[in-house]
Design a protein around this motif. Structure first.
Motif, short mmCIF file in Angstrom:
data_model
loop_
_atom_site.label_atom_id
_atom_site.label_comp_id
_atom_site.label_asym_id
_atom_site.label_seq_id
_atom_site.Cartn_x
_atom_site.Cartn_y
_atom_site.Cartn_z
N GLY A 30 0.96 -1.26 -0.15
CA GLY A 30 -0.14 -0.06 0.02
C GLY A 30 0.86 1.09 0.08
N VAL A 31 2.07 1.29 -0.22
CA VAL A 31 3.01 2.11 -0.26
C VAL A 31 2.88 3.08 -1.69
N LYS A 32 2.32 4.38 -1.73
CA LYS A 32 2.72 4.84 -3.05
C LYS A 32 4.00 5.45 -3.46
N PRO A 33 4.47 5.36 -4.75
CA PRO A 33 5.64 6.15 -5.18
C PRO A 33 5.49 7.61 -4.76
N ALA A 34 6.82 8.02 -4.81
CA ALA A 34 6.90 9.50 -4.39
C ALA A 34 6.29 10.36 -5.35
N PHE A 35 5.94 11.38 -5.08
CA PHE A 35 5.36 12.55 -5.86
C PHE A 35 6.22 12.93 -7.19
N THR A 36 7.26 13.17 -7.01
CA THR A 36 8.39 13.56 -7.98
C THR A 36 8.39 12.18 -8.96
N TYR A 37 8.47 10.95 -8.55
CA TYR A 37 8.48 9.90 -9.45
C TYR A 37 7.16 9.82 -10.28
N THR A 38 6.08 9.97 -9.47
CA THR A 38 4.78 9.94 -10.29
C THR A 38 4.82 10.74 -11.33
N LEU A 39 4.99 12.24 -11.00
CA LEU A 39 5.17 13.36 -11.95
C LEU A 39 6.20 13.16 -13.06
N LEU A 40 7.31 12.78 -12.84
CA LEU A 40 8.13 12.15 -13.76
C LEU A 40 7.56 11.27 -14.92
N PHE A 41 6.72 10.36 -14.45
CA PHE A 41 6.51 9.23 -15.43
C PHE A 41 5.00 9.64 -15.96
#
Length: 165
Positions: free
Chosen positions: A60-71
């Motif tokens: 249930g751990v979400k990826p970091a915001f910057t990682y999500t934004l990058l993708f």
């Protein structure tokens, strides 16, 4: 009996009020969108896998915001690498070509990149990158297609419509 040569000429006037191209059906637009999404996913999903983007999902751990934004930005870049030339030439993405539809202005002309497509795809892609509310805004954008004119918010913002071709 002779014909009256002074009589006004007569002809039947057939005005074709159906010069407007038919609006694309909602089903065709959905099909085109799914194809476009799949083409992006072919690249982004393996990239996420190899960069650890799926690590922690089972806990249930979400990826970091910057990682999500990058993708998210990677997906947008892939979309334009695949579709930019075709959008400029025919108003079609790969999915729209397969579905037999295209984007035109309200006057039926081919949209320009600067005036129409930047607005259209900014409204389409950018809100989805906003944490929490982005998915709500993206959903509202798409739900507008159920209006009488079958136009999403990104169509309205750009002054475009999607028609059968």
């Amino acid at each position: 009996m002779e014909e009256n040569i002074y009589k006004s000429p007569e002809s039947e006037l057939n005005v074709n009020s159906n010069d407007e191209p038919e609006l694309a059906t909602r089903g065709r637009r959905l099909w085109a969108s799914m194809i476009d999404g799949f083409t992006i996913a072919i690249v982004t999903i393996p990239a996420m896998y190899f960069t650890g983007g799926f690590d922690g999902i089972s806990e249930g751990v979400k990826p970091a915001f910057t990682y999500t934004l990058l993708f998210g930005l990677l997906g947008i870049a892939i979309f334009f690498m695949i579709n930019l030339k075709s959008l400029k030439a025919t108003g079609q993405t790969l999915g729209k070509k397969v579905a037999g539809i295209k984007v035109v202005t309200q006057d039926g002309e081919l949209p320009t990149l600067r005036k129409h497509f930047l607005k259209r795809y900014s409204v389409y892609f950018v809100p989805g990158q906003i944490p929490v509310v982005g998915q709500i805004l993206s959903t509202l954008n798409i739900l507008f297609i159920f209006g009488k004119n079958k136009r999403c918010v990104h169509d309205i913002a750009a002054g475009t419509k999607v028609v059968a071709c």
